[in-house]
Design a protein around this motif. Sequence first.
Motif, PDB file in Angstrom:
ATOM      1  N   ILE A 348       0.833  -1.200   0.000  1.00 13.37           N
ATOM      2  CA  ILE A 348       0.000   0.000   0.000  1.00 13.37           C
ATOM      3  C   ILE A 348       0.868   1.251   0.000  1.00 13.37           C
ATOM      4  O   ILE A 348       0.659   2.187  -0.787  1.00 13.37           O
ATOM      5  CB  ILE A 348      -0.944  -0.002   1.222  1.00 13.37           C
ATOM      6  CG1 ILE A 348      -2.058  -1.030   1.032  1.00 13.37           C
ATOM      7  CG2 ILE A 348      -1.542   1.386   1.451  1.00 13.37           C
ATOM      8  CD1 ILE A 348      -2.985  -1.166   2.229  1.00 13.37           C
ATOM      9  N   VAL A 349       1.859   1.277   0.868  1.00 13.76           N
ATOM     10  CA  VAL A 349       2.724   2.457   0.982  1.00 13.76           C
ATOM     11  C   VAL A 349       3.507   2.690  -0.304  1.00 13.76           C
ATOM     12  O   VAL A 349       3.611   3.823  -0.798  1.00 13.76           O
ATOM     13  CB  VAL A 349       3.676   2.306   2.177  1.00 13.76           C
ATOM     14  CG1 VAL A 349       4.664   3.474   2.223  1.00 13.76           C
ATOM     15  CG2 VAL A 349       2.883   2.242   3.480  1.00 13.76           C
ATOM     16  N   GLU A 350       4.053   1.641  -0.886  1.00 13.10           N
ATOM     17  CA  GLU A 350       4.829   1.793  -2.120  1.00 13.10           C
ATOM     18  C   GLU A 350       3.971   2.328  -3.255  1.00 13.10           C
ATOM     19  O   GLU A 350       4.418   3.157  -4.059  1.00 13.10           O
ATOM     20  CB  GLU A 350       5.458   0.460  -2.498  1.00 13.10           C
ATOM     21  CG  GLU A 350       6.590   0.036  -1.546  1.00 13.10           C
ATOM     22  CD  GLU A 350       7.123  -1.360  -1.845  1.00 13.10           C
ATOM     23  OE1 GLU A 350       6.457  -2.085  -2.620  1.00 13.10           O
ATOM     24  OE2 GLU A 350       8.194  -1.714  -1.304  1.00 13.10           O
ATOM     25  N   THR A 351       2.713   1.882  -3.328  1.00 18.27           N
ATOM     26  CA  THR A 351       1.794   2.386  -4.362  1.00 18.27           C
ATOM     27  C   THR A 351       1.542   3.874  -4.181  1.00 18.27           C
ATOM     28  O   THR A 351       1.532   4.642  -5.152  1.00 18.27           O
ATOM     29  CB  THR A 351       0.468   1.617  -4.304  1.00 18.27           C
ATOM     30  OG1 THR A 351       0.716   0.231  -4.555  1.00 18.27           O
ATOM     31  CG2 THR A 351      -0.513   2.156  -5.339  1.00 18.27           C
ATOM     32  N   ILE A 352       1.340   4.308  -2.925  1.00 20.29           N
ATOM     33  CA  ILE A 352       1.103   5.733  -2.658  1.00 20.29           C
ATOM     34  C   ILE A 352       2.305   6.561  -3.086  1.00 20.29           C
ATOM     35  O   ILE A 352       2.170   7.584  -3.770  1.00 20.29           O
ATOM     36  CB  ILE A 352       0.816   5.958  -1.165  1.00 20.29           C
ATOM     37  CG1 ILE A 352      -0.484   5.275  -0.744  1.00 20.29           C
ATOM     38  CG2 ILE A 352       0.736   7.451  -0.857  1.00 20.29           C
ATOM     39  CD1 ILE A 352      -0.710   5.256   0.755  1.00 20.29           C
ATOM     40  N   LEU A 353       3.500   6.149  -2.698  1.00 22.48           N
ATOM     41  CA  LEU A 353       4.697   6.925  -3.003  1.00 22.48           C
ATOM     42  C   LEU A 353       4.955   7.014  -4.499  1.00 22.48           C
ATOM     43  O   LEU A 353       5.421   8.039  -5.002  1.00 22.48           O
ATOM     44  CB  LEU A 353       5.906   6.316  -2.291  1.00 22.48           C
ATOM     45  CG  LEU A 353       5.870   6.345  -0.754  1.00 22.48           C
ATOM     46  CD1 LEU A 353       7.110   5.683  -0.179  1.00 22.48           C
ATOM     47  CD2 LEU A 353       5.745   7.770  -0.244  1.00 22.48           C
ATOM     48  N   ASP A 354       4.609   5.962  -5.219  1.00 19.11           N
ATOM     49  CA  ASP A 354       4.819   5.948  -6.669  1.00 19.11           C
ATOM     50  C   ASP A 354       3.942   6.965  -7.387  1.00 19.11           C
ATOM     51  O   ASP A 354       4.322   7.496  -8.435  1.00 19.11           O
ATOM     52  CB  ASP A 354       4.548   4.554  -7.234  1.00 19.11           C
ATOM     53  CG  ASP A 354       5.668   3.569  -6.902  1.00 19.11           C
ATOM     54  OD1 ASP A 354       6.757   4.036  -6.505  1.00 19.11           O
ATOM     55  OD2 ASP A 354       5.439   2.355  -7.011  1.00 19.11           O
ATOM     56  N   ARG A 355       2.765   7.237  -6.837  1.00 21.36           N
ATOM     57  CA  ARG A 355       1.824   8.110  -7.568  1.00 21.36           C
ATOM     58  C   ARG A 355       1.625   9.479  -6.923  1.00 21.36           C
ATOM     59  O   ARG A 355       0.740  10.234  -7.345  1.00 21.36           O
ATOM     60  CB  ARG A 355       0.455   7.431  -7.700  1.00 21.36           C
ATOM     61  CG  ARG A 355      -0.261   7.132  -6.395  1.00 21.36           C
ATOM     62  CD  ARG A 355      -1.634   6.504  -6.670  1.00 21.36           C
ATOM     63  NE  ARG A 355      -2.307   6.054  -5.476  1.00 21.36           N
ATOM     64  CZ  ARG A 355      -2.999   6.833  -4.651  1.00 21.36           C
ATOM     65  NH1 ARG A 355      -3.099   8.121  -4.926  1.00 21.36           N
ATOM     66  NH2 ARG A 355      -3.591   6.335  -3.581  1.00 21.36           N
ATOM     67  N   THR A 356       2.442   9.841  -5.946  1.00 15.91           N
ATOM     68  CA  THR A 356       2.269  11.123  -5.272  1.00 15.91           C
ATOM     69  C   THR A 356       3.371  12.095  -5.642  1.00 15.91           C
ATOM     70  O   THR A 356       4.530  11.866  -5.305  1.00 15.91           O
ATOM     71  CB  THR A 356       2.257  10.936  -3.739  1.00 15.91           C
ATOM     72  OG1 THR A 356       1.242   9.995  -3.389  1.00 15.91           O
ATOM     73  CG2 THR A 356       1.963  12.263  -3.046  1.00 15.91           C
ATOM     74  N   PRO A 357       3.033  13.215  -6.348  1.00 10.81           N
ATOM     75  CA  PRO A 357       4.048  14.217  -6.669  1.00 10.81           C
ATOM     76  C   PRO A 357       4.687  14.760  -5.397  1.00 10.81           C
ATOM     77  O   PRO A 357       4.011  15.025  -4.412  1.00 10.81           O
ATOM     78  CB  PRO A 357       3.241  15.322  -7.375  1.00 10.81           C
ATOM     79  CG  PRO A 357       1.996  14.648  -7.852  1.00 10.81           C
ATOM     80  CD  PRO A 357       1.702  13.571  -6.855  1.00 10.81           C
ATOM     81  N   GLY A 358       6.008  14.903  -5.428  1.00  8.05           N
ATOM     82  CA  GLY A 358       6.696  15.484  -4.296  1.00  8.05           C
ATOM     83  C   GLY A 358       7.084  14.479  -3.231  1.00  8.05           C
ATOM     84  O   GLY A 358       7.797  14.813  -2.296  1.00  8.05           O
ATOM     85  N   LEU A 359       6.617  13.221  -3.349  1.00  7.02           N
ATOM     86  CA  LEU A 359       6.979  12.223  -2.350  1.00  7.02           C
ATOM     87  C   LEU A 359       7.706  11.032  -2.962  1.00  7.02           C
ATOM     88  O   LEU A 359       8.681  10.543  -2.423  1.00  7.02           O
ATOM     89  CB  LEU A 359       5.729  11.720  -1.614  1.00  7.02           C
ATOM     90  CG  LEU A 359       5.132  12.661  -0.568  1.00  7.02           C
ATOM     91  CD1 LEU A 359       3.906  12.019   0.041  1.00  7.02           C
ATOM     92  CD2 LEU A 359       6.136  13.002   0.506  1.00  7.02           C
ATOM     93  N   GLY A 360       7.184  10.543  -4.090  1.00  5.32           N
ATOM     94  CA  GLY A 360       7.761   9.343  -4.668  1.00  5.32           C
ATOM     95  C   GLY A 360       9.254   9.478  -4.906  1.00  5.32           C
ATOM     96  O   GLY A 360       9.720  10.424  -5.512  1.00  5.32           O
ATOM     97  N   GLY A 361      10.023   8.519  -4.409  1.00  7.59           N
ATOM     98  CA  GLY A 361      11.463   8.531  -4.600  1.00  7.59           C
ATOM     99  C   GLY A 361      12.232   9.293  -3.550  1.00  7.59           C
ATOM    100  O   GLY A 361      13.431   9.104  -3.395  1.00  7.59           O
ATOM    101  N   ALA A 362      11.549  10.183  -2.801  1.00  8.72           N
ATOM    102  CA  ALA A 362      12.247  10.988  -1.801  1.00  8.72           C
ATOM    103  C   ALA A 362      12.004  10.488  -0.385  1.00  8.72           C
ATOM    104  O   ALA A 362      12.671  10.926   0.532  1.00  8.72           O
ATOM    105  CB  ALA A 362      11.803  12.450  -1.904  1.00  8.72           C
ATOM    106  N   VAL A 363      11.047   9.596  -0.219  1.00  7.85           N
ATOM    107  CA  VAL A 363      10.674   9.101   1.102  1.00  7.85           C
ATOM    108  C   VAL A 363      10.828   7.587   1.110  1.00  7.85           C
ATOM    109  O   VAL A 363      10.324   6.906   0.218  1.00  7.85           O
ATOM    110  CB  VAL A 363       9.212   9.479   1.438  1.00  7.85           C
ATOM    111  CG1 VAL A 363       8.809   8.883   2.773  1.00  7.85           C
ATOM    112  CG2 VAL A 363       9.056  10.993   1.450  1.00  7.85           C
ATOM    113  N   PRO A 364      11.523   7.026   2.107  1.00  6.54           N
ATOM    114  CA  PRO A 364      11.666   5.567   2.154  1.00  6.54           C
ATOM    115  C   PRO A 364      10.326   4.883   2.369  1.00  6.54           C
ATOM    116  O   PRO A 364       9.454   5.396   3.065  1.00  6.54           O
ATOM    117  CB  PRO A 364      12.604   5.352   3.351  1.00  6.54           C
ATOM    118  CG  PRO A 364      12.465   6.581   4.182  1.00  6.54           C
ATOM    119  CD  PRO A 364      12.211   7.705   3.212  1.00  6.54           C
TER     120      PRO A 364
END
Length: 379
Positions: A348-364
């Motif tokens: 669930i968390v990985e899916t959110i980070l992948d599709r959220t501008p400003g978060l994906g790739g910058a937050v573990p």
Amino acid sequence: MNRASQLAAWADQDPLNPILLCDLLDELLVHGLANETSARLAATPESVRHLPGVRFREARCALMRGDAHTAINVLQPLMDRSGEVPAGVGHDLAYAQFVIGQYDQALQTLAAVHGQASDAEALALLKARILHRQQMVDAALEALARIDVDRCSRAAEVEGLRALLWLDAGDLAQAGACADKALGVDPDQHEAGIVRGTLALWSQQLDESAVVLERVVALHPESGRAWLGLGQVQMLRGNVPVARVWLERSVRTMPDHIGTWHALAWCQLLEGDLAGAKHSFDKAFALDRTFGETHGGFALVYALRGERKEAEESIKRAMRLDSQGRSARYAQSILLLDEGRTDEARAIVETILDRTPGLGGAVPADFIFRLRDLVRPRS
């Protein structure tokens, strides 16, 4: 002798001449000399001071001092004198009403104005700003569409505001294009700077975003949107205490902006301050009780507290309002983790980070689980 001194000398020689007085007041106001304007008005004979033209300039002086209530008290009687409202009086009264949050009254005031073609751009810009504050983005864009930008003396401001509206509408391409046009005319245009800095933030160009937004706040210290962006930059850099300071400044500047309360709540969450986060979500809830992400925020706070029943109820409300809301999904991941369903929670968390501008790739991907351990340390 400068022009203001010359006009003052003439006005002193003929203190009952309203034309000379108004010319002097205009000269003082255009140079931002509010104290000098107030002193001149205080020394003006009552018979002249109560003339409409002088009262209009007294209201402008009040607005320059940040006293919108006095401006309204001065301008409202001028509005009531006749059915046709001069553009300057109507504009300034609507602006004062806008400043204190009387948005519907401000729009009603503008609707009563009978201006010339030369007044159209100022009136349309103010109307667009009011509609934007009411979150009526399409209507605000329509108001700006009536301005002929090629013949407009405030083209940079029009394009900058249009850029911010497109940003809030979710059309990032249009937002970027309008920001570029505005900055090409005026490199310091306020809204265009906010847009450029925000787009850089969302594309993970944190250094560029910080440079642009720091320039904005240097020129516009009360720019809540710029402080919001700078706070988010610091959050993504991991400087949470600094981010909290910037975001607290942002909410002081624009307390009616839901997104800022949410950003502050997340900053508080990352510090393990659940009480502070709940307070910020409460502030957002007071602004809009139907915003799904706020209910999702409540759900996350409850989940982190281990209050499962309350979390599940808030998740249901949040998902009804916004099936893609990320805070509710984070809350679900916490509940799954509590059940030992670690892989499902992580997915669930990985899916959110992948599709959220400003978060994906910058937050573990395990940050939400670290947060759970922070606020609920294992015995």
